[in-house]
Design a protein around this motif. Structure first.
Motif, mmCIF file in Angstrom:
data_model
loop_
_atom_site.group_PDB
_atom_site.id
_atom_site.type_symbol
_atom_site.label_atom_id
_atom_site.label_comp_id
_atom_site.label_asym_id
_atom_site.label_seq_id
_atom_site.Cartn_x
_atom_site.Cartn_y
_atom_site.Cartn_z
ATOM 1 N N GLN A 1 0.867 -1.174 0.000
ATOM 2 C CA GLN A 1 0.000 0.000 0.000
ATOM 3 C C GLN A 1 0.904 1.223 0.000
ATOM 4 O OE1 GLN A 1 -2.223 -1.036 3.533
ATOM 5 N NE2 GLN A 1 -3.948 -1.709 2.280
ATOM 6 N N VAL A 2 0.510 2.266 -0.711
ATOM 7 C CA VAL A 2 1.417 3.394 -0.926
ATOM 8 C C VAL A 2 1.096 4.618 -0.055
ATOM 9 C CG1 VAL A 2 1.996 2.724 -3.277
ATOM 10 C CG2 VAL A 2 0.008 4.179 -2.879
ATOM 11 N N PHE A 3 0.280 4.429 0.979
ATOM 12 C CA PHE A 3 -0.070 5.582 1.802
ATOM 13 C C PHE A 3 0.830 5.753 3.014
ATOM 14 C CE2 PHE A 3 -2.716 2.100 3.305
ATOM 15 C CZ PHE A 3 -2.515 2.135 4.667
ATOM 16 N N ARG A 4 1.796 4.851 3.225
ATOM 17 C CA ARG A 4 2.716 4.970 4.353
ATOM 18 C C ARG A 4 4.128 5.134 3.819
ATOM 19 N NH1 ARG A 4 2.042 0.723 8.978
ATOM 20 N NH2 ARG A 4 3.125 2.388 10.036
ATOM 21 N N PHE A 5 4.672 6.344 3.962
ATOM 22 C CA PHE A 5 6.028 6.580 3.510
ATOM 23 C C PHE A 5 6.678 7.663 4.366
ATOM 24 C CE2 PHE A 5 3.259 9.312 1.100
ATOM 25 C CZ PHE A 5 3.942 10.513 0.960
ATOM 26 N N LEU A 6 7.994 7.669 4.360
ATOM 27 C CA LEU A 6 8.788 8.612 5.143
ATOM 28 C C LEU A 6 9.832 9.216 4.224
ATOM 29 C CD1 LEU A 6 9.572 9.734 7.990
ATOM 30 C CD2 LEU A 6 11.143 7.807 8.158
ATOM 31 N N VAL A 7 10.055 10.509 4.342
ATOM 32 C CA VAL A 7 11.029 11.201 3.506
ATOM 33 C C VAL A 7 12.132 11.760 4.396
ATOM 34 C CG1 VAL A 7 11.362 13.069 1.832
ATOM 35 C CG2 VAL A 7 9.194 11.825 1.886
ATOM 36 N N THR A 8 13.400 11.468 4.044
ATOM 37 C CA THR A 8 14.541 12.016 4.775
ATOM 38 C C THR A 8 15.447 12.746 3.805
ATOM 39 O OG1 THR A 8 15.785 9.951 4.548
ATOM 40 C CG2 THR A 8 14.515 10.235 6.554
ATOM 41 N N PHE A 9 16.123 13.755 4.297
ATOM 42 C CA PHE A 9 17.032 14.566 3.501
ATOM 43 C C PHE A 9 18.422 14.450 4.099
ATOM 44 C CE2 PHE A 9 12.818 16.294 3.252
ATOM 45 C CZ PHE A 9 12.666 16.664 1.925
ATOM 46 N N GLN A 10 19.416 14.177 3.256
ATOM 47 C CA GLN A 10 20.804 14.071 3.704
ATOM 48 C C GLN A 10 21.676 14.921 2.808
ATOM 49 O OE1 GLN A 10 21.454 9.846 3.299
ATOM 50 N NE2 GLN A 10 21.141 9.523 5.469
ATOM 51 N N ARG A 11 22.712 15.475 3.400
ATOM 52 C CA ARG A 11 23.680 16.224 2.602
ATOM 53 C C ARG A 11 24.252 15.292 1.548
ATOM 54 N NH1 ARG A 11 27.126 18.865 6.388
ATOM 55 N NH2 ARG A 11 25.360 20.252 6.596
ATOM 56 N N ALA A 12 24.260 15.722 0.297
ATOM 57 C CA ALA A 12 24.723 14.885 -0.807
ATOM 58 C C ALA A 12 26.202 14.582 -0.662
ATOM 59 C CB ALA A 12 24.447 15.565 -2.140
ATOM 60 N N THR A 13 26.557 13.351 -0.947
ATOM 61 C CA THR A 13 27.943 12.921 -0.917
ATOM 62 C C THR A 13 28.591 13.282 -2.243
ATOM 63 O OG1 THR A 13 27.320 11.078 0.491
ATOM 64 C CG2 THR A 13 29.466 10.941 -0.577
ATOM 65 N N LEU A 14 29.692 13.977 -2.181
ATOM 66 C CA LEU A 14 30.387 14.352 -3.401
ATOM 67 C C LEU A 14 31.112 13.143 -3.980
ATOM 68 C CD1 LEU A 14 31.884 17.758 -2.256
ATOM 69 C CD2 LEU A 14 29.880 17.373 -3.685
ATOM 70 N N PRO A 15 31.255 13.076 -5.304
ATOM 71 C CA PRO A 15 31.995 11.961 -5.905
ATOM 72 C C PRO A 15 33.402 11.874 -5.321
ATOM 73 C CG PRO A 15 30.848 13.214 -7.594
ATOM 74 C CD PRO A 15 30.710 13.990 -6.307
ATOM 75 N N GLY A 16 33.804 10.683 -4.887
ATOM 76 C CA GLY A 16 35.130 10.473 -4.317
ATOM 77 C C GLY A 16 35.207 10.704 -2.822
ATOM 78 N N ALA A 17 34.125 11.228 -2.192
ATOM 79 C CA ALA A 17 34.173 11.518 -0.756
ATOM 80 C C ALA A 17 34.229 10.246 0.078
ATOM 81 C CB ALA A 17 32.963 12.351 -0.344
ATOM 82 N N GLN A 18 33.605 9.159 -0.379
ATOM 83 C CA GLN A 18 33.633 7.922 0.390
ATOM 84 C C GLN A 18 35.024 7.305 0.385
ATOM 85 O OE1 GLN A 18 30.464 5.570 -1.251
ATOM 86 N NE2 GLN A 18 28.970 6.433 0.169
ATOM 87 N N ALA A 19 35.761 7.481 -0.689
ATOM 88 C CA ALA A 19 37.110 6.932 -0.764
ATOM 89 C C ALA A 19 38.032 7.622 0.237
ATOM 90 C CB ALA A 19 37.666 7.084 -2.176
ATOM 91 N N ALA A 20 37.737 8.887 0.565
ATOM 92 C CA ALA A 20 38.568 9.636 1.495
ATOM 93 C C ALA A 20 38.288 9.255 2.948
ATOM 94 C CB ALA A 20 38.345 11.143 1.301
ATOM 95 N N GLY A 21 37.265 8.433 3.179
ATOM 96 C CA GLY A 21 36.944 8.010 4.542
ATOM 97 C C GLY A 21 35.622 8.576 4.995
ATOM 98 N N GLY A 22 34.771 7.752 5.554
ATOM 99 C CA GLY A 22 33.468 8.182 6.028
ATOM 100 C C GLY A 22 32.452 8.190 4.901
ATOM 101 N N SER A 23 31.197 8.209 5.268
ATOM 102 C CA SER A 23 30.145 8.164 4.254
ATOM 103 C C SER A 23 29.854 9.533 3.681
ATOM 104 C CB SER A 23 28.868 7.582 4.861
ATOM 105 O OG SER A 23 28.303 8.496 5.782
ATOM 106 N N GLY A 24 30.123 10.616 4.416
ATOM 107 C CA GLY A 24 29.852 11.952 3.932
ATOM 108 C C GLY A 24 28.393 12.343 4.057
ATOM 109 N N ALA A 25 27.496 11.412 4.395
ATOM 110 C CA ALA A 25 26.076 11.714 4.492
ATOM 111 C C ALA A 25 25.743 12.190 5.906
ATOM 112 C CB ALA A 25 25.244 10.485 4.153
ATOM 113 N N VAL A 26 25.047 13.319 5.994
ATOM 114 C CA VAL A 26 24.638 13.887 7.267
ATOM 115 C C VAL A 26 23.141 14.147 7.179
ATOM 116 C CG1 VAL A 26 24.911 15.830 8.844
ATOM 117 C CG2 VAL A 26 26.883 14.990 7.571
ATOM 118 N N ASP A 27 22.353 13.594 8.130
ATOM 119 C CA ASP A 27 20.910 13.831 8.118
ATOM 120 C C ASP A 27 20.631 15.310 8.345
ATOM 121 O OD1 ASP A 27 20.067 11.259 7.623
ATOM 122 O OD2 ASP A 27 19.971 10.715 9.740
ATOM 123 N N ILE A 28 19.794 15.881 7.481
ATOM 124 C CA ILE A 28 19.411 17.281 7.614
ATOM 125 C C ILE A 28 18.054 17.376 8.295
ATOM 126 C CG2 ILE A 28 18.909 19.404 6.348
ATOM 127 C CD1 ILE A 28 21.838 18.579 6.175
#
Length: 182
Positions: free
Chosen positions: A13-40
């Motif tokens: 059923q499509v009436f139950r959903f949740l929307v979250t916003f995270q800071r976008a991870t820049l290309p190559g940021a995960q290779a530098a360590g950490g996920s780069g995603a921060v919940d806004i």
């Protein structure tokens, strides 16, 4: 008879959903360590439309092939996603739009839209990659009105990805991320 095959599974059923916003991870940021995603922020929205990707096929007409043209893969485009919710005292979405409208065009967010099953657990997740707000609409004000105020946020994005339950990769991505090999 207890059939647990995917064909016997009831549709979600499509009436139950949740929307979250995270800071976008820049290309190559995960290779530098950490996920780069921060919940806004996150929120319960009453409506979400525009989860669609369209591929424009390229028709190749070859000489001597009179029955029809050969179809090849073409560019993919994405629809504008519209989120609607009842107005509350939180101003995260307005602040994001105002920041981008004020010149912070690099301030992109990844938007995760989780469809919830009957138990309230994530069944699948759509991810809008590097989303950018292009329109914010507040509720109309009317002294005679009795309806709840609804605000809208219109988003454009650079990719649409479907993840399976629990956030794992489930459906791949509709287009390669920037910097990724085709």
């Amino acid at each position: 008879m207890n059939d647990t095959s995917p064909a016997a599974e009831a549709p979600w059923q499509v009436f139950r959903f949740l929307v979250t916003f995270q800071r976008a991870t820049l290309p190559g940021a995960q290779a530098a360590g950490g996920s780069g995603a921060v919940d806004i922020c996150q929120g319960g929205f009453s409506e979400c439309t525009g989860l669609e990707a369209t591929m424009e096929p390229k028709a190749i007409k070859a000489g001597g092939m009179n029955y029809g043209a050969a179809q090849r893969v073409g560019p993919v485009s994405f629809a504008t996603v519209v989120l609607k919710r009842g107005m509350t005292s939180t101003r995260h979405l307005w602040e994001w739009f105002a920041r981008v409208a004020g010149g912070a065009s690099a301030y992109r967010l990844d938007v995760r839209i989780q469809l919830l099953d009957g138990a309230g657990s994530p069944a699948l997740t759509w991810v809008l990659e590097r989303a950018l707000p292009v329109k914010f609409k507040a509720a109309d004000v009317n002294a005679r009105g009795t309806e709840i105020g609804i605000e809208e946020l219109h988003l454009v994005h650079e990719g649409l990805r479907l993840e399976g339950s629990g956030g794992g990769e489930g459906g791949g991505t509709a287009a390669p991320a920037q910097g990724a090999a085709p």
